[in-house]
Design a protein around this motif. Structure first.
Motif, PDB file in Angstrom:
ATOM      1  N   ILE A 280     -18.169 -14.080 -36.602  1.00 51.97           N
ATOM      2  CA  ILE A 280     -18.866 -14.471 -37.840  1.00 51.97           C
ATOM      3  C   ILE A 280     -18.216 -13.805 -39.043  1.00 51.97           C
ATOM      4  O   ILE A 280     -17.983 -14.443 -40.082  1.00 51.97           O
ATOM      5  N   ILE A 281     -17.899 -12.511 -38.924  1.00 47.99           N
ATOM      6  CA  ILE A 281     -17.265 -11.783 -40.024  1.00 47.99           C
ATOM      7  C   ILE A 281     -15.911 -12.394 -40.365  1.00 47.99           C
ATOM      8  O   ILE A 281     -15.602 -12.641 -41.540  1.00 47.99           O
ATOM      9  N   LEU A 282     -15.100 -12.659 -39.335  1.00 51.24           N
ATOM     10  CA  LEU A 282     -13.766 -13.220 -39.554  1.00 51.24           C
ATOM     11  C   LEU A 282     -13.853 -14.595 -40.218  1.00 51.24           C
ATOM     12  O   LEU A 282     -13.149 -14.872 -41.209  1.00 51.24           O
ATOM     13  N   ALA A 283     -14.718 -15.460 -39.687  1.00 53.60           N
ATOM     14  CA  ALA A 283     -14.837 -16.815 -40.229  1.00 53.60           C
ATOM     15  C   ALA A 283     -15.336 -16.790 -41.669  1.00 53.60           C
ATOM     16  O   ALA A 283     -14.802 -17.490 -42.544  1.00 53.60           O
ATOM     17  N   ALA A 284     -16.353 -15.967 -41.947  1.00 55.18           N
ATOM     18  CA  ALA A 284     -16.906 -15.902 -43.305  1.00 55.18           C
ATOM     19  C   ALA A 284     -15.885 -15.350 -44.295  1.00 55.18           C
ATOM     20  O   ALA A 284     -15.750 -15.865 -45.411  1.00 55.18           O
ATOM     21  N   ALA A 285     -15.153 -14.306 -43.897  1.00 55.65           N
ATOM     22  CA  ALA A 285     -14.165 -13.703 -44.793  1.00 55.65           C
ATOM     23  C   ALA A 285     -13.039 -14.681 -45.113  1.00 55.65           C
ATOM     24  O   ALA A 285     -12.594 -14.770 -46.268  1.00 55.65           O
ATOM     25  N   VAL A 286     -12.583 -15.423 -44.120  1.00 55.03           N
ATOM     26  CA  VAL A 286     -11.505 -16.398 -44.337  1.00 55.03           C
ATOM     27  C   VAL A 286     -11.972 -17.529 -45.246  1.00 55.03           C
ATOM     28  O   VAL A 286     -11.280 -17.915 -46.201  1.00 55.03           O
ATOM     29  N   LEU A 287     -13.148 -18.072 -44.976  1.00 51.90           N
ATOM     30  CA  LEU A 287     -13.668 -19.172 -45.789  1.00 51.90           C
ATOM     31  C   LEU A 287     -13.874 -18.750 -47.243  1.00 51.90           C
ATOM     32  O   LEU A 287     -13.520 -19.491 -48.175  1.00 51.90           O
ATOM     33  N   ILE A 288     -14.435 -17.569 -47.438  1.00 53.98           N
ATOM     34  CA  ILE A 288     -14.675 -17.084 -48.802  1.00 53.98           C
ATOM     35  C   ILE A 288     -13.363 -16.799 -49.509  1.00 53.98           C
ATOM     36  O   ILE A 288     -13.197 -17.114 -50.705  1.00 53.98           O
ATOM     37  N   ALA A 289     -12.395 -16.213 -48.800  1.00 49.23           N
ATOM     38  CA  ALA A 289     -11.095 -15.909 -49.413  1.00 49.23           C
ATOM     39  C   ALA A 289     -10.428 -17.178 -49.937  1.00 49.23           C
ATOM     40  O   ALA A 289      -9.898 -17.202 -51.066  1.00 49.23           O
ATOM     41  N   PHE A 290     -10.440 -18.243 -49.146  1.00 52.47           N
ATOM     42  CA  PHE A 290      -9.860 -19.515 -49.598  1.00 52.47           C
ATOM     43  C   PHE A 290     -10.634 -20.086 -50.785  1.00 52.47           C
ATOM     44  O   PHE A 290     -10.060 -20.672 -51.700  1.00 52.47           O
ATOM     45  N   ASN A 291     -11.950 -19.903 -50.785  1.00 54.35           N
ATOM     46  CA  ASN A 291     -12.799 -20.491 -51.819  1.00 54.35           C
ATOM     47  C   ASN A 291     -12.711 -19.755 -53.156  1.00 54.35           C
ATOM     48  O   ASN A 291     -12.815 -20.375 -54.223  1.00 54.35           O
ATOM     49  N   SER A 315     -20.137  -5.947 -46.252  1.00 56.94           N
ATOM     50  CA  SER A 315     -21.274  -5.329 -46.921  1.00 56.94           C
ATOM     51  C   SER A 315     -22.559  -6.123 -46.732  1.00 56.94           C
ATOM     52  O   SER A 315     -23.627  -5.549 -46.512  1.00 56.94           O
ATOM     53  N   ILE A 316     -22.455  -7.457 -46.800  1.00 59.25           N
ATOM     54  CA  ILE A 316     -23.652  -8.294 -46.730  1.00 59.25           C
ATOM     55  C   ILE A 316     -24.133  -8.468 -45.288  1.00 59.25           C
ATOM     56  O   ILE A 316     -25.328  -8.319 -45.007  1.00 59.25           O
ATOM     57  N   ILE A 317     -23.250  -8.744 -44.345  1.00 61.72           N
ATOM     58  CA  ILE A 317     -23.716  -8.981 -42.965  1.00 61.72           C
ATOM     59  C   ILE A 317     -24.264  -7.710 -42.342  1.00 61.72           C
ATOM     60  O   ILE A 317     -25.194  -7.761 -41.527  1.00 61.72           O
ATOM     61  N   THR A 318     -23.716  -6.560 -42.735  1.00 59.73           N
ATOM     62  CA  THR A 318     -24.241  -5.301 -42.204  1.00 59.73           C
ATOM     63  C   THR A 318     -25.415  -4.797 -43.040  1.00 59.73           C
ATOM     64  O   THR A 318     -25.972  -3.738 -42.738  1.00 59.73           O
ATOM     65  N   THR A 319     -25.764  -5.544 -44.080  1.00 61.01           N
ATOM     66  CA  THR A 319     -26.857  -5.217 -45.005  1.00 61.01           C
ATOM     67  C   THR A 319     -26.626  -3.878 -45.704  1.00 61.01           C
ATOM     68  O   THR A 319     -27.576  -3.167 -46.009  1.00 61.01           O
ATOM     69  N   THR A 320     -25.350  -3.538 -45.943  1.00 63.76           N
ATOM     70  CA  THR A 320     -25.041  -2.290 -46.636  1.00 63.76           C
ATOM     71  C   THR A 320     -25.323  -2.421 -48.127  1.00 63.76           C
ATOM     72  O   THR A 320     -26.052  -1.621 -48.707  1.00 63.76           O
ATOM     73  N   GLY A 321     -24.721  -3.413 -48.760  1.00 62.37           N
ATOM     74  CA  GLY A 321     -25.029  -3.657 -50.170  1.00 62.37           C
ATOM     75  C   GLY A 321     -24.072  -3.037 -51.167  1.00 62.37           C
ATOM     76  O   GLY A 321     -24.297  -3.139 -52.373  1.00 62.37           O
ATOM     77  N   PHE A 322     -22.981  -2.390 -50.717  1.00 64.41           N
ATOM     78  CA  PHE A 322     -21.958  -1.935 -51.653  1.00 64.41           C
ATOM     79  C   PHE A 322     -21.271  -3.150 -52.275  1.00 64.41           C
ATOM     80  O   PHE A 322     -21.255  -4.239 -51.688  1.00 64.41           O
ATOM     81  N   SER A 323     -20.667  -2.933 -53.438  1.00 69.61           N
ATOM     82  CA  SER A 323     -19.935  -4.040 -54.069  1.00 69.61           C
ATOM     83  C   SER A 323     -18.686  -3.519 -54.758  1.00 69.61           C
ATOM     84  O   SER A 323     -18.680  -2.415 -55.308  1.00 69.61           O
ATOM     85  N   THR A 324     -17.638  -4.316 -54.720  1.00 68.59           N
ATOM     86  CA  THR A 324     -16.396  -4.006 -55.432  1.00 68.59           C
ATOM     87  C   THR A 324     -16.143  -5.015 -56.543  1.00 68.59           C
ATOM     88  O   THR A 324     -15.227  -4.835 -57.337  1.00 68.59           O
ATOM     89  N   THR A 325     -16.930  -6.064 -56.573  1.00 70.13           N
ATOM     90  CA  THR A 325     -16.779  -7.106 -57.580  1.00 70.13           C
ATOM     91  C   THR A 325     -18.118  -7.816 -57.761  1.00 70.13           C
ATOM     92  O   THR A 325     -19.013  -7.680 -56.911  1.00 70.13           O
TER      93      THR A 325
END
Length: 490
Positions: A280-291, A315-325
């Motif tokens: 899930i992490i890999l798929a979400a990161a790839v899709l968002i990066a392209f978008n 940050s979001i899937i682990t419910t951490t909530g840190f942000s860099t952007t």
């Protein structure tokens, strides 16, 4: 109901919380922050007096302890810890509204990371340390820590089992070793080891020492409180990448790390939840990066695009909530993926929140079984997870949890929608998801560059309750408001 024993446990936990405030008070003293040091000193005095009186009154408490006591005790402990943990913020004058201080403390202990502060750095190092340390304390669970160090129950394994099951996230709690107290100790040793490793890696990545400790505490607890107004955006890319990796690591079921310690790598790699979580992490990161590539000033190159995408997904899937952007500026498709990840959450048995990947997998298996049953009504199909049969009781509990989850989301959303500030529907809904799933930032008015200070006190109280319900997975808090819980004594 064994009220004396529950009172004794709560008193001991308050005593532990008092001791845990000591490092923050010392940091305030070293930094010559008299207001913060005074707030800690008075708070610790109040807590020490309350716990001492309670311990004296419950000195002859009987050892009988059942599941009902475990539920109530855990719920009460978390409420009391939050009420008292808010005192330093309030008594120091840095957070003059006690409701705001309570919201901030609940957000810390439940590892949510939602904040009412408009100027984080104005708190001072002592209060910032305590604020981040609440993440670390609440991440694995203070009662797990309590079970690991306090031999209160003697040989009564039922006591430790009821406490651990009520506090630990996930559909079930299994023993790592025959004795539950040993299991709690093993969990905390792994937790401490990963936290120390995270701190070392952040220091190597040139993060300031104080920041490295606080960010590591937030990462370990999958919390999200930062010590800078800019969040994690101004740290070196290497430090951001280290945080990404450790956020994902702390979102893994700690049972997998125990298998790794036993050198059962095959068993760990065969874990269905672990494989789904990483996929899930890999798929979400790839899709968002392209978008998002080239859509904002922060994503004009391949490296920053991949870095921000991976960091935000972790940050979001682990419910951490840190942000860099500011991901609120991203296209709708990317924000929709993040919203789905808010529902999903991390693994059971981790420090992360959300519904949990294992529940999503079991739900999908249940849907598949029901669809199969329509066409083959006479055939009995068993649901299996990691090769083991999943009992019907587990599936029934899953359905009850999801039903309660939906009703809480709807109820909280309606209350926030009635708030006088009149935020948008998307802001209110994301605020519900951010607090109930223990994530931290939402979108729009509660996005990564905003905060929750605009809501009225009633809404903050409701969101505080949502954070506690999400962290303890609903039922221990529900038990406090059910008359049947207290109807019959022992």
């Amino acid at each position: 109901m064994n009220y004396k024993m529950m009172g004794r446990i709560i008193a001991l936990v308050v005593l532990i919380e008092t001791a845990l405030m000591l490092p923050a008070m010392l940091i305030a003293l070293i930094g010559r922050d008299g207001a913060a040091a005074g707030g800690f000193l008075v708070s610790m005095g109040i807590m020490l007096a309350l716990s001492s009186v309670s311990l004296f009154l419950t000195r002859n408490a009987p050892k009988r302890f059942f599941a009902r006591e475990g539920m109530v005790c855990v719920g009460m402990c978390w409420v009391v810890l939050s009420l008292l943990g808010a005192l330093p913020f309030f008594l120091s004058g840095r957070v003059p509204n006690y409701m705001d201080a309570f919201f901030e403390t609940v957000s810390g202990f439940t590892t949510t990371g939602a904040s009412i502060l408009t100027d984080v750095e104005a708190l001072g190092h002592g209060l910032l340390f305590w604020r981040s340390f609440t993440h670390w304390v609440g991440g694995m669970g203070i009662l797990v820590f309590f079970l690991a160090i306090v031999p209160i129950s003697g040989n009564n394994e039922g006591f430790t089992l009821h406490i651990l099951r009520a506090e630990s996230p996930g559909p079930s709690v299994n023993k790592m070793v025959p004795r539950m107290r040993q299991s709690a100790a093993i969990l905390y040793w792994m937790y401490v080891a990963l936290t120390v490793l995270d701190i070392i890696c952040l220091l190597i990545a040139r993060m300031p020492v104080f920041d490295a400790f606080c960010i590591a505490f937030g990462t370990a607890g999958t919390g999200g409180f930062g010590v800078l107004n800019s969040g994690c955006a101004t740290y070196p890319p290497a430090a951001q990448n280290v945080t990404t990796v450790f956020m994902i690591l702390f979102g893994v079921n700690f049972g997998c790390y125990y298998l790794l310690i036993l050198r059962n790598i095959t068993g760990m790699l065969k874990d269905e939840e672990l494989r789904a979580y990483l996929l899930i992490i890999l798929a979400a990161a790839v899709l968002i990066a392209f978008n998002i590539y080239g859509k904002t000033p922060d994503t004009m190159g391949v490296e920053p695009t991949v870095r921000h995408s991976a960091f935000t997904v972790g940050s979001i899937i682990t419910t951490t909530g840190f942000s860099t952007t500011d991901f609120d500026l991203w296209p709708s498709f990317s924000k929709a993926i993040l919203l789905v990840l808010m529902f999903c959450g991390a693994s059971a048995g981790s420090t992360g929140g959300g519904i949990k990947v294992v529940r999503v997998l079991l739900l999908l298996k249940g849907i598949k079984r029901n669809a199969h049953h329509i066409f083959h009504p006479q055939e009995v199909q068993v649901i299996r997870f990691n090769g083991a049969r999943v009992g019907e009781e587990t599936m029934s509990n899953l359905n009850a949890y999801l039903a309660a989850y939906v009703f809480i989301v709807i109820g909280t959303f309606l209350i926030l929608s009635a708030d006088p500030v009149n935020y948008s529907v998307s802001t209110n809904f994301s605020a519900v998801m951010a607090t109930f799933n223990n994530i931290g930032p939402g979108i729009e008015a509660v996005g990564p560059t905003q905060n929750f200070s605009g809501y009225c006190d009633l809404s903050k109280l409701v969101m505080s309750a949502a954070m506690l319900l999400g962290r303890l997975e609903i039922f221990p808090i529900f038990a406090l408001f059910m008359p049947s819980t207290f109807r019959r004594g022992f």
